[in-house]
Enzyme design. Structure first.
Site, PDB file in Angstrom:
ATOM      1  N   THR A 130       0.820  -1.207   0.000  1.00  0.00           N
ATOM      2  CA  THR A 130       0.000   0.000   0.000  1.00  0.00           C
ATOM      3  C   THR A 130       0.858   1.263   0.000  1.00  0.00           C
ATOM      4  OG1 THR A 130      -1.527   1.271   1.386  1.00  0.00           O
ATOM      5  CG2 THR A 130      -0.090  -0.243   2.541  1.00  0.00           C
ATOM      6  N   ASP A 131       0.274   2.357  -0.460  1.00  0.00           N
ATOM      7  CA  ASP A 131       1.000   3.640  -0.411  1.00  0.00           C
ATOM      8  C   ASP A 131       1.095   4.166   1.030  1.00  0.00           C
ATOM      9  OD1 ASP A 131      -1.656   4.398   0.008  1.00  0.00           O
ATOM     10  OD2 ASP A 131      -1.710   5.875  -1.607  1.00  0.00           O
ATOM     11  N   GLU A 132       0.305   3.581   1.953  1.00  0.00           N
ATOM     12  CA  GLU A 132       0.299   4.103   3.331  1.00  0.00           C
ATOM     13  C   GLU A 132       1.633   3.891   4.035  1.00  0.00           C
ATOM     14  OE1 GLU A 132      -3.084   3.538   5.751  1.00  0.00           O
ATOM     15  OE2 GLU A 132      -4.480   3.654   4.082  1.00  0.00           O
ATOM     16  N   TYR A 155      -1.830  -0.367  10.998  1.00  0.00           N
ATOM     17  CA  TYR A 155      -1.996  -1.039   9.700  1.00  0.00           C
ATOM     18  C   TYR A 155      -0.792  -0.773   8.802  1.00  0.00           C
ATOM     19  CZ  TYR A 155      -3.339  -1.532   4.788  1.00  0.00           C
ATOM     20  OH  TYR A 155      -3.340  -1.836   3.449  1.00  0.00           O
ATOM     21  N   LYS A 159       2.163  -3.271   7.321  1.00  0.00           N
ATOM     22  CA  LYS A 159       2.431  -3.471   5.886  1.00  0.00           C
ATOM     23  C   LYS A 159       3.880  -3.095   5.575  1.00  0.00           C
ATOM     24  CE  LYS A 159      -0.045  -4.558   2.992  1.00  0.00           C
ATOM     25  NZ  LYS A 159      -0.453  -5.900   2.469  1.00  0.00           N
TER      26      LYS A 159
END
Ligand code: NAD
Ligand code: DAU
Length: 347
Positions: A130-132, A155, A159
């Site tokens: 993810t870009d997060e 989260y 990741k």
């Protein structure tokens, strides 16, 4: 090829499984999913009878079971999507995210490494991220593949950790991997805890639309089938050891997106203009809320030739139509445990 797709009963995974099963009849596709609240075999009803498709109900954190499955099937490739994926749930139960996203990924990496020893020729471990992991942007700038990791939620930290382990297995054991980091997806079959399907469901039930903080948070939205096509391309053409960012070139402030959604819902439900907008309610902000995500997807465009095909207005309209035509799906996934979750999160 014997491809293990993890998390295939979830939102993005179900679109990836469908694409691969239909497009590549010569590949054996194994969908491994433990069917958490977010996994739903209804998402894949149309594939049940396909000869090249097998569903395996298993948990990626169960090392014994995973090792046995690898020994039995000798999966040549993995496309790893299984994860706990909702930021708000990671705030209330961070350990669950470490277990699935970090330990689960480690167990898969180990099983893959043990199965193929050093004979990795023609094999691939594809990790979906993810870009997060990059944290938050200010008002300007874009995330590139060289942006430093700076995760802010349990989260995104889980990741980021799993991305690091994948990369470390590449460096240490020459395990052939690629990682893609994608922006916010939307589309059919997304569980109604995420912004767009939650708000569609709430409008259908005349419930308030809980906008966090002042609503001026920005996300870069991508139609899920465009993401699945990017995954197909990256899986087949991506270079081992590389990371590719995937995004929609499509930034929206939450409040503007919500107003567009309300407008489309009013039109489709034949309601007077601004009916749904009246449901907007500003609520307490998400702790550690990232201000802005935006992806620079130039690398995957230049190197692999991928670009999103579906415009946001078009994708949103298709998505709303799907939820309107599949109210039974919505009702099924919002009964039982969903009600408890909603109470705890919003009331
Ligand atoms: P989702 O929550 O809809 O689906 C996750 C799936 O994984 C479910 O089917 C669930 O049953 C399964 N799963 C969870 N824990 C498992 C376990 N321990 N063992 C086996 N299966 C398990 O998630 P999604 O939105 O489809 O996201 C899929 C992947 O893409 C995730 O890795 C997520 O981090 C990543 N991602 C999502 C987005 C997005 O906007 N949704 C964007 C970028 C990246
Ligand atoms: O950027 C990719 C990520 O996008 C994925 O890795 C995650 O799995 C996925 O859940 C998504 O994370 P977000 O936190 O950005 O998505 P969510 O739909 O939860 O929220 C989108 C924005 O809307 C965010 O700024 C928070 C806000 N929001 C969300 C909900 C659920 C609200 O204002 N109200 C809400 O009720």
């Amino acid at each position: 090829m014997k491809i293990l797709i993890t998390g295939g009963a979830g939102f993005i995974g179900s679109h990836v499984v469908r694409l691969f099963v239909n497009k590549y009849p010569n590949y054996q596709i194994f969908n491994l999913d433990c069917l958490t609240y977010a996994g739903n075999l209804e998402n894949l009803k149309d594939l049940e009878r396909n000869a090249n498709y097998t569903f395996i109900k298993a948990d990626i954190t169960d090392e014994n079971v995973i090792n046995k499955l690898f020994a039995k099937h000798q999966f040549t490739d993995i496309i790893h999507l299984a994860a706990e994926s909702h930021v708000d749930r990671s705030i209330t139960d961070p350990l669950a995210f470490v277990k699935t996203n970090v330990i689960g990924t480690m167990i898969l990496l180990n099983a893959f490494k043990t199965t193929w020893q050093n004979n990795f020729e023609g094999k691939r471990f594809y990790h979906i991220s993810t870009d997060e992991v990059y944290g938050t942007l200010g008002e300007t700038g874009l995330f590139t593949e060289t942006t430093s990791y700076d995760p802010n939620s349990p989260y995104s930290a889980s990741k980021a950790s799993s991305d690091h382990f994948v990369r470390a297995f590449g460096e240490t054991y020459n395990l052939p991997y690629i990682i893609t980091n994608c922006s916010n997806n939307y589309g059919q079959n997304q569980f109604p805890e995420k912004l767009i399907p939650l708000f569609i469901n709430n409008i259908l039930n005349s419930k308030s639309l809980p906008v966090y903080g002042d609503g001026n948070y920005t996300r870069d939205w991508l139609y899920v089938k465009d993401h699945a096509l990017a995954i197909d391309l990256a899986f087949h053409k991506g270079k081992n050891g590389e990371t590719y960012n995937i995004g929609g070139f499509n930034e929206w402030k939450n409040i503007d997106l919500v107003k567009l959604l309300c407008q489309q819902m009013d039109e489709k439900l034949h309601k007077p203009i601004r009916t749904s907008e009246k449901l907007i309610t500003y609520v307490k902000d998400r702790p550690g809320h990232d201000l802005r995500y935006a992806i620079d997807a130039t690398k995957i465009k230049n190197e692999l030739g991928w670009e999103p095909a579906v415009t946001f207005e078009e994708g949103l309209s298709i998505t709303i139509d799907w939820y309107l035509e599949n109210e039974q799906w919505l009702n099924n996934v919002t009964s039982g445990a969903y009600q408890n979750y909603y109470q705890k999160q919003y009331i």
